[in-house]
Design a protein around this motif. Structure first.
Motif, PDB file in Angstrom:
ATOM      1  N   GLU A   1       4.946  -1.626  -0.224  1.00 28.85           N
ATOM      2  CA  GLU A   1       4.707  -2.748  -1.138  1.00 28.85           C
ATOM      3  C   GLU A   1       3.984  -3.899  -0.448  1.00 28.85           C
ATOM      4  O   GLU A   1       3.565  -4.841  -1.107  1.00 28.85           O
ATOM      5  CB  GLU A   1       6.024  -3.258  -1.716  1.00 28.85           C
ATOM      6  CG  GLU A   1       6.664  -2.314  -2.706  1.00 28.85           C
ATOM      7  CD  GLU A   1       7.927  -2.877  -3.322  1.00 28.85           C
ATOM      8  OE1 GLU A   1       8.212  -4.093  -3.165  1.00 28.85           O
ATOM      9  OE2 GLU A   1       8.642  -2.099  -3.966  1.00 28.85           O
ATOM     10  N   LEU A   2       3.876  -3.834   0.889  1.00 27.36           N
ATOM     11  CA  LEU A   2       3.251  -4.908   1.658  1.00 27.36           C
ATOM     12  C   LEU A   2       1.849  -4.525   2.094  1.00 27.36           C
ATOM     13  O   LEU A   2       1.558  -3.357   2.324  1.00 27.36           O
ATOM     14  CB  LEU A   2       4.092  -5.222   2.900  1.00 27.36           C
ATOM     15  CG  LEU A   2       5.510  -5.717   2.641  1.00 27.36           C
ATOM     16  CD1 LEU A   2       6.302  -5.719   3.941  1.00 27.36           C
ATOM     17  CD2 LEU A   2       5.497  -7.099   2.010  1.00 27.36           C
ATOM     18  N   LYS A   3       0.999  -5.533   2.238  1.00 28.21           N
ATOM     19  CA  LYS A   3      -0.307  -5.293   2.851  1.00 28.21           C
ATOM     20  C   LYS A   3      -0.055  -4.852   4.289  1.00 28.21           C
ATOM     21  O   LYS A   3       0.932  -5.277   4.912  1.00 28.21           O
ATOM     22  CB  LYS A   3      -1.140  -6.567   2.829  1.00 28.21           C
ATOM     23  CG  LYS A   3      -1.555  -6.986   1.447  1.00 28.21           C
ATOM     24  CD  LYS A   3      -2.300  -8.308   1.502  1.00 28.21           C
ATOM     25  CE  LYS A   3      -2.553  -8.809   0.093  1.00 28.21           C
ATOM     26  NZ  LYS A   3      -3.001 -10.198   0.093  1.00 28.21           N
ATOM     27  N   PRO A   4      -0.917  -4.016   4.854  1.00 29.71           N
ATOM     28  CA  PRO A   4      -0.697  -3.505   6.212  1.00 29.71           C
ATOM     29  C   PRO A   4      -0.445  -4.600   7.259  1.00 29.71           C
ATOM     30  O   PRO A   4       0.380  -4.413   8.151  1.00 29.71           O
ATOM     31  CB  PRO A   4      -1.985  -2.744   6.518  1.00 29.71           C
ATOM     32  CG  PRO A   4      -2.459  -2.285   5.176  1.00 29.71           C
ATOM     33  CD  PRO A   4      -2.102  -3.414   4.224  1.00 29.71           C
TER      34      PRO A   4
ATOM     35  N   TYR B   1       1.290  -7.126   7.080  1.00 31.72           N
ATOM     36  CA  TYR B   1       2.618  -7.727   6.974  1.00 31.72           C
ATOM     37  C   TYR B   1       3.755  -6.718   7.064  1.00 31.72           C
ATOM     38  O   TYR B   1       4.920  -7.090   6.938  1.00 31.72           O
ATOM     39  CB  TYR B   1       2.718  -8.536   5.678  1.00 31.72           C
ATOM     40  CG  TYR B   1       1.648  -9.584   5.614  1.00 31.72           C
ATOM     41  CD1 TYR B   1       1.707 -10.703   6.429  1.00 31.72           C
ATOM     42  CD2 TYR B   1       0.539  -9.426   4.788  1.00 31.72           C
ATOM     43  CE1 TYR B   1       0.701 -11.653   6.403  1.00 31.72           C
ATOM     44  CE2 TYR B   1      -0.468 -10.372   4.757  1.00 31.72           C
ATOM     45  CZ  TYR B   1      -0.375 -11.481   5.567  1.00 31.72           C
ATOM     46  OH  TYR B   1      -1.372 -12.424   5.551  1.00 31.72           O
TER      47      TYR B   1
ATOM     48  N   GLU C   1      -5.855 -12.111  -4.270  1.00 30.21           N
ATOM     49  CA  GLU C   1      -5.455 -11.104  -3.294  1.00 30.21           C
ATOM     50  C   GLU C   1      -5.090 -11.682  -1.920  1.00 30.21           C
ATOM     51  O   GLU C   1      -4.138 -11.244  -1.288  1.00 30.21           O
ATOM     52  CB  GLU C   1      -6.565 -10.070  -3.134  1.00 30.21           C
ATOM     53  CG  GLU C   1      -6.202  -8.957  -2.191  1.00 30.21           C
ATOM     54  CD  GLU C   1      -7.304  -7.919  -2.090  1.00 30.21           C
ATOM     55  OE1 GLU C   1      -6.956  -6.772  -1.788  1.00 30.21           O
ATOM     56  OE2 GLU C   1      -8.479  -8.254  -2.305  1.00 30.21           O
ATOM     57  N   ALA C   2      -5.801 -12.666  -1.447  1.00 26.06           N
ATOM     58  CA  ALA C   2      -5.554 -13.226  -0.117  1.00 26.06           C
ATOM     59  C   ALA C   2      -4.462 -14.291  -0.123  1.00 26.06           C
ATOM     60  O   ALA C   2      -4.187 -14.886   0.915  1.00 26.06           O
ATOM     61  CB  ALA C   2      -6.844 -13.823   0.436  1.00 26.06           C
TER      62      ALA C   2
ATOM     63  N   HIS D   1      -1.183 -13.845  -1.136  1.00 23.34           N
ATOM     64  CA  HIS D   1       0.177 -13.310  -1.071  1.00 23.34           C
ATOM     65  C   HIS D   1       0.177 -12.119  -0.116  1.00 23.34           C
ATOM     66  O   HIS D   1      -0.878 -11.677   0.333  1.00 23.34           O
ATOM     67  CB  HIS D   1       0.689 -12.922  -2.463  1.00 23.34           C
ATOM     68  CG  HIS D   1      -0.136 -11.892  -3.161  1.00 23.34           C
ATOM     69  ND1 HIS D   1      -0.005 -10.534  -2.913  1.00 23.34           N
ATOM     70  CD2 HIS D   1      -1.118 -12.002  -4.090  1.00 23.34           C
ATOM     71  CE1 HIS D   1      -0.856  -9.872  -3.670  1.00 23.34           C
ATOM     72  NE2 HIS D   1      -1.556 -10.739  -4.385  1.00 23.34           N
ATOM     73  N   ILE D   2       1.369 -11.610   0.205  1.00 29.84           N
ATOM     74  CA  ILE D   2       1.483 -10.535   1.200  1.00 29.84           C
ATOM     75  C   ILE D   2       1.677  -9.160   0.591  1.00 29.84           C
ATOM     76  O   ILE D   2       1.757  -8.171   1.309  1.00 29.84           O
ATOM     77  CB  ILE D   2       2.631 -10.827   2.198  1.00 29.84           C
ATOM     78  CG1 ILE D   2       3.993 -10.799   1.492  1.00 29.84           C
ATOM     79  CG2 ILE D   2       2.400 -12.145   2.912  1.00 29.84           C
ATOM     80  CD1 ILE D   2       5.179 -10.801   2.447  1.00 29.84           C
TER      81      ILE D   2
ATOM     82  N   ALA E   1       0.902  -5.662  -1.547  1.00 31.46           N
ATOM     83  CA  ALA E   1      -0.218  -4.757  -1.783  1.00 31.46           C
ATOM     84  C   ALA E   1      -0.765  -4.951  -3.193  1.00 31.46           C
ATOM     85  O   ALA E   1      -1.967  -4.858  -3.417  1.00 31.46           O
ATOM     86  CB  ALA E   1       0.216  -3.312  -1.556  1.00 31.46           C
ATOM     87  N   ALA E   2       0.110  -5.249  -4.141  1.00 31.64           N
ATOM     88  CA  ALA E   2      -0.291  -5.533  -5.521  1.00 31.64           C
ATOM     89  C   ALA E   2       0.646  -6.594  -6.078  1.00 31.64           C
ATOM     90  O   ALA E   2       1.867  -6.483  -5.946  1.00 31.64           O
ATOM     91  CB  ALA E   2      -0.226  -4.274  -6.366  1.00 31.64           C
TER      92      ALA E   2
END
Length: 126
Positions: free
Chosen positions: A45-48, A50, A81-82, A84-85, A87-88
């Motif tokens: 659920e997190l961007k890579p 984070y 997109e930039a 929050h942390i 992925a969606a």
């Protein structure tokens, strides 16, 4: 009290972000809330960048003042997109803009830095 997954709280207390996704009506504009870590998020659920915060321990004593409340669905996917942390970004619930304070009462971000991040986030709303 505002209970947030540990990675979300870690991002707030480090000044990485000024936004939290919550359920509807978790807090209102102008509210002062105690921030508590509750659980975590799956790494997917997190961007890579984070994922290392999955097992974060942000500590206690954090508070925040709710600067603004917006429907989470109002955040433009590309423009936001930039800011929050995740992925969606969630399509439901609220997006809170939070001014975070440490246990000693000092803000995590300077007035200028917070204002810039809050403006940037709000510019990404539809």
């Amino acid at each position: 009290m505002l209970h947030l997954p540990a990675p979300d709280l870690m991002a707030l207390v480090t000044g990485e972000i000024v936004a939290a996704f919550t359920g509807r009506a978790a807090a209102g504009e102008g509210d002062e809330v105690e921030l508590l870590a509750e659980g975590t998020r799956p790494a997917g659920e997190l961007k890579p960048a984070y994922v290392h915060w999955v097992d974060a321990a942000p500590g206690e004593g954090w508070t925040a003042v709710v600067h603004a409340v917006h429907p989470a669905s109002g955040l433009d996917a590309a423009a936001g997109e930039a800011r929050h942390i995740l992925a969606a970004a969630p399509a439901s619930g609220d997006l809170l803009v939070l001014r975070v304070y440490a246990a000693d009462g000092e803000p995590v971000l300077s007035d200028t830095a917070f204002a810039a991040r809050a403006r940037s986030l709000e510019a990404a709303l539809r």
